[in-house]
Design an enzyme around this catalytic site. Structure first.
Site, PDB file in Angstrom:
ATOM      1  N   ARG A 127      38.925  -1.203  -7.692  1.00  0.00           N
ATOM      2  CA  ARG A 127      39.048  -2.576  -7.180  1.00  0.00           C
ATOM      3  C   ARG A 127      40.446  -3.149  -7.427  1.00  0.00           C
ATOM      4  O   ARG A 127      40.624  -4.348  -7.649  1.00  0.00           O
ATOM      5  CB  ARG A 127      37.993  -3.495  -7.809  1.00  0.00           C
ATOM      6  CG  ARG A 127      37.494  -4.560  -6.824  1.00  0.00           C
ATOM      7  CD  ARG A 127      36.625  -5.609  -7.471  1.00  0.00           C
ATOM      8  NE  ARG A 127      35.947  -6.420  -6.461  1.00  0.00           N
ATOM      9  CZ  ARG A 127      35.385  -7.591  -6.678  1.00  0.00           C
ATOM     10  NH1 ARG A 127      35.403  -8.123  -7.884  1.00  0.00           N
ATOM     11  NH2 ARG A 127      34.803  -8.254  -5.716  1.00  0.00           N
ATOM     12  N   ASP A 144      21.466  -2.657 -19.154  1.00  0.00           N
ATOM     13  CA  ASP A 144      20.988  -1.895 -20.306  1.00  0.00           C
ATOM     14  C   ASP A 144      20.506  -2.844 -21.389  1.00  0.00           C
ATOM     15  O   ASP A 144      20.797  -4.044 -21.366  1.00  0.00           O
ATOM     16  CB  ASP A 144      22.084  -0.965 -20.828  1.00  0.00           C
ATOM     17  CG  ASP A 144      23.298  -1.710 -21.336  1.00  0.00           C
ATOM     18  OD1 ASP A 144      23.176  -2.403 -22.359  1.00  0.00           O
ATOM     19  OD2 ASP A 144      24.383  -1.612 -20.713  1.00  0.00           O
ATOM     20  N   GLU A 176      14.338 -24.964   7.290  1.00  0.00           N
ATOM     21  CA  GLU A 176      14.691 -24.040   6.204  1.00  0.00           C
ATOM     22  C   GLU A 176      14.833 -24.793   4.877  1.00  0.00           C
ATOM     23  O   GLU A 176      14.431 -24.301   3.825  1.00  0.00           O
ATOM     24  CB  GLU A 176      16.002 -23.310   6.536  1.00  0.00           C
ATOM     25  CG  GLU A 176      15.830 -22.267   7.627  1.00  0.00           C
ATOM     26  CD  GLU A 176      17.154 -21.684   8.113  1.00  0.00           C
ATOM     27  OE1 GLU A 176      17.162 -20.505   8.502  1.00  0.00           O
ATOM     28  OE2 GLU A 176      18.182 -22.416   8.129  1.00  0.00           O
TER      29      GLU A 176
HETATM   30  C1  GLA Z   1      30.925  -8.530  -8.371  1.00  0.00           C
HETATM   31  C2  GLA Z   1      29.608  -9.237  -8.565  1.00  0.00           C
HETATM   32  C3  GLA Z   1      29.369 -10.207  -7.455  1.00  0.00           C
HETATM   33  C4  GLA Z   1      30.500 -11.204  -7.404  1.00  0.00           C
HETATM   34  C5  GLA Z   1      31.813 -10.481  -7.261  1.00  0.00           C
HETATM   35  C6  GLA Z   1      32.987 -11.410  -7.389  1.00  0.00           C
HETATM   36  O1  GLA Z   1      30.885  -7.680  -7.294  1.00  0.00           O
HETATM   37  O2  GLA Z   1      28.567  -8.322  -8.668  1.00  0.00           O
HETATM   38  O3  GLA Z   1      28.136 -10.872  -7.628  1.00  0.00           O
HETATM   39  O4  GLA Z   1      30.489 -11.985  -8.571  1.00  0.00           O
HETATM   40  O5  GLA Z   1      31.964  -9.469  -8.241  1.00  0.00           O
HETATM   41  O6  GLA Z   1      34.186 -10.765  -7.250  1.00  0.00           O
END
Ligand code: GLA
Length: 733
Positions: A444, A535, A615
């Site tokens: 990432r 965990d 909704e």
């Molecule tokens: C991760 C989390 C998501 C969100 C993103 C933000 O993927 O699992 O729920 O918070 O980061 O970047």
């Protein structure tokens, strides 16, 4: 209560309400495993041990003329290494002279009231008078490496915990290349292995298969629990079902690289060894030093998988989760992530919050994007100060206005990580886990901070505690969005680099312990790209964990199903998101999404300003229903009624109050058909002698009819329809 020693037979027996676990101090000080299973009267089970001369499984030196007792065939509590047990070993050492042997012989044992604790790591705890501890000490006579095996007996929940401590009582350093938490030798049988595999957005899928004659490994080398293999496994009878048959669950209380090895040996006996992964692990034990393994939670059920899950659910909920929110009703939340991603300003946030408050939401969570320079996920991690372009007046006025709307405020953070493009990285590039002279892997586009370092942890503690002190933050989402790699700490000598992975995990626990200690009222939700760190250890700090980044209701049924084998519903972060779903593009009814999210902590992850009036009305109803059923869902018994791994036309699951007074049945149709088959379901956990009515209907049912005859659902049409039935016990009409 739970632990007995019979001097004459040298037997140690652990007893829980329905199970027994027995070991024997065999001749020559070998600690043998005798039995784990249904409770039996305390008796010496060593009549079961018949020793035969097995070719190429040699005896101990002391037995050289009697070729029968061999370490290679004896069932043991924790193995030695390098001395003739050719099955999976619990330990792997390098002694100062270069030899790679340890030969553990019994020295003594003690029985204590209460539960042992593990320094620096979470473990099962005693709420008062519930537990007893057995410590068995063994030692290698040459190096004086001492092994202390800890057993905790949680009588009422049919749980036994285990961990090991290795103490160097010699004079020379010893390197541990492997130190397992658990070794469990089970007799030959007809065993299936169940484990929980997956990937990002598809965590904890269930796989069940007969054991092969080889070593099977379930593991993570990712420095985290992982989306790919949970540190939980079940061995069960080939015939075991939800309601019947023997099964044994093993769960590691740990958040780093882990390994479960299962071997069916030459004689069809089964050995399970579980603990920290030995890849890239080594620990230098100086003279006088000690090393603790993480804990392993064991439970046995003679009555099928549902009972086994209930044992784990109750243990995690009552003896692992801690703090104010472990049992207090948790707020229904709305999370901003899928509503805005990183693209928001204070006005947009307040508009969403206003709508959410009007619908009955109780907690607003501002997700990623509020800090540093963070317009997407390529930059800004590490700079935990407010992004003034998006929030020009800071967090305080936003929080104040949200509080005035009657909601709590929560904040996302990812403290363990740093972006290359951040002030923190520019100031301290050496704080990231990288190997000097090498380019690191960039999951990432970010790096992990070296949390094995006290100075890095102190810095994070300072910044985060200031943030929490200065703002009225009542919830934290603690995220972690890449696997650990390039493991190297600049503060440790070359001979200790194998410790960094475990020291990182200990560092995470240390930071969380300090923060949750100072801010005990904050509700923490753990997350790692969804359920990458789902965990038991994390549950000690955060009673709920974001279950998956896949919020699609249909996919979630399978993810939550797999998760439920080990973990209670009260731990599963689950939200209603927009349709079509952002991950799969699938369209599902709001009603269905609500039913699936209610089988978890429940919240929303969508932009409520885009909802129609109808909704909005539905959302109000869902929140009211969830609050009404809250204790039934969170404290009731959870029952799996179908197996979603089989791709059924429909799936169903149920909650039942422990006293049989009410139940909630949920059913979702996966494939709608014309002229469809009847969906018939047998209810579980009811009072067979009781009378029941489904809320809103007149028919009077008997409990036994619903449990054994079942209930037939009307045919349903449309895409992914779902039903939720609330059953209430009534006086006989
Ligand atoms: C991760 C989390 C998501 C969100 C993103 C933000 O993927 O699992 O729920 O918070 O980061 O970047």
């Amino acid at each position: 209560m739970g632990i007995n020693y019979h001097e004459a037979e040298r037997l140690l027996t652990l007893e829980t309400r329905s199970t027994a676990y027995q070991m024997k101090i065999a001749p020559m000080g070998i600690l043998c495993h005798q039995y784990y299973g249904r409770r039996i009267r305390a008796t010496d089970l060593s009549y079961l041990d018949r020793y035969y001369d097995r070719g190429f499984s040699g005896p101990l030196y002391e037995y050289r003329r009697d070729r029968t007792p061999s370490l290679d065939t004896l069932p043991q509590e924790y193995t030695s290494c390098g001395v003739g047990d050719y099955r999976i070993n619990s330990i792997d050492v390098i002694n100062a002279d270069g030899s790679q042997c340890a030969d553990f012989r019994y020295v003594g044992h003690e029985i204590r009231a209460g539960k042992y604790a593990i320094p620096g790591m979470p473990s099962v705890y005693d709420n008062g008078g519930e537990m007893e501890t057995l410590i068995v000490t063994l030692q290698d006579p040459v190096t004086r490496l001492t092994l202390r095996l800890y057993y905790g007996v949680l009588y009422e929940r049919d749980v036994i915990t285990r961990c090991a401590e290795l103490i160097n009582e010699g004079t020379e350093p010893i390197v541990l290349n492997k130190a397992a938490s658990l070794c469990l030798d089970l007799p030959c049988g007809d065993w299936d292995l169940m484990h929980f595999y997956g990937r990002h957005c598809l965590e904890r899928q269930v796989e069940r298969s007969p054991l092969p004659h080889s070593i099977q490994t379930i593991s993570s080398t990712r420095g985290m629990t992982s989306h790919h293999h949970n540190c939980f496994a079940i061995l069960c009878d080939h015939q075991a079902t939800e309601d019947d048959g023997a099964c044994c669950g093993m769960m590691l209380v740990y958040s780093g690289s882990h390994k479960i090895e299962i071997e069916q040996d030459q004689m069809e006996s089964v050995r399970v060894v579980m603990g920290i992964h030995d890849q890239q692990f080594s620990w230098r034990l100086e003279a006088g030093a000690s090393f603790f393994t993480p804990e392993c939670i064991l439970s046995y059920s003679a009555d099928g998988l549902a009972q086994l899950s209930h044992n784990f659910h109750d243990t995690l909920r009552h003896n692992v989760c801690r703090g104010r929110w472990k049992l207090e009703r948790r707020p229904v939340l709305i999370n901003s992530w899928e509503a805005t991603y990183c693209d928001f300003d204070d006005q947009k946030i307040l508009r969403i919050a206003r709508q959410a408050a009007a619908l009955g939401v109780e907690l607003f969570v501002l997700d990623d994007g509020w800090f540093g320079v963070r317009d997407d996920d390529n930059q800004g991690l590490g700079d935990w100060y407010v992004n003034r372009r998006k929030l020009p007046d800071g967090l305080a006025p936003v929080i104040r206005q949200i509080n005035e709307m009657g909601m709590k405020f929560g904040l996302w953070m990812e403290p363990e990580m740093v972006s290359e493009d951040s002030d923190l990285y520019r100031a301290h590039p050496d704080w990231a886990l990288t190997v000097p002279g090498r380019k690191p892997m960039m999951g990432r586009n970010q790096l992990a901070l070296d949390l094995s370092r006290q100075d890095v942890r102190d810095y994070l503690y300072g910044v985060l505690s200031d943030l929490l002190r200065e703002n009225h933050i009542e919830y934290i989402k603690w995220d972690m969005n890449r696997c650990i790699s390039d493991v190297f700490s600049r503060l440790l000598p070359s001979g200790r680099q194998g410790e960094v992975g475990h020291r990182y995990v200990l560092g995470v626990y240390d930071l969380l312990e300090r923060l949750t200690g100072e801010f005990p009222d904050i509700l923490v939700e753990n997350c790692a790209g969804g359920g990458g760190r789902f965990d038991a250890a994390m549950l000690a700090f955060s009673p709920q964990i974001w279950c998956s980044d896949d919020t699609d209701a249909v996919e979630r049924v399978r993810i939550q199903y797999g998760t439920s084998f080990g973990y209670p519903v009260s731990t599963m972060g689950s939200h209603v998101s927009a349709s079509p779903n952002h991950q799969t593009g699938r369209t599902t009814p709001l009603h269905t999404r609500g039913i699936v999210a209610m089988s978890g902590t429940f919240g929303y992850e969508l932009d409520p300003t885009t909802l129609t009036e109808a909704e909005r009305e539905e959302v109000r109803r869902q929140i009211a229903d969830f609050k009404r059923y809250y204790w039934l869902i969170q404290d009731g018994r959870y029952y799996r009624l179908t197996d979603p791994m089989k791709r059924n036309d429909f799936d169903a699951w149920q909650f039942a109050a422990r006293d049989g007074s009410e139940a909630l049945l949920n059913l979702i149709v996966n494939r709608t058909q014309a002229n469809a088959q009847q969906f018939r379901i047998r209810w579980k956990g009811l009072d067979p002698d009781g009378f029941y009515r489904i809320e809103g209907e007149d028919t009077l049912f008997t409990g036994d009819a619903l449990m054994y005859g079942g209930y037939a659902f009307p045919l349903m049409s449309g895409d992914y329809p779902a039903v939720q039935l609330h059953l209430v016990r009534v006086e006989e009409a």
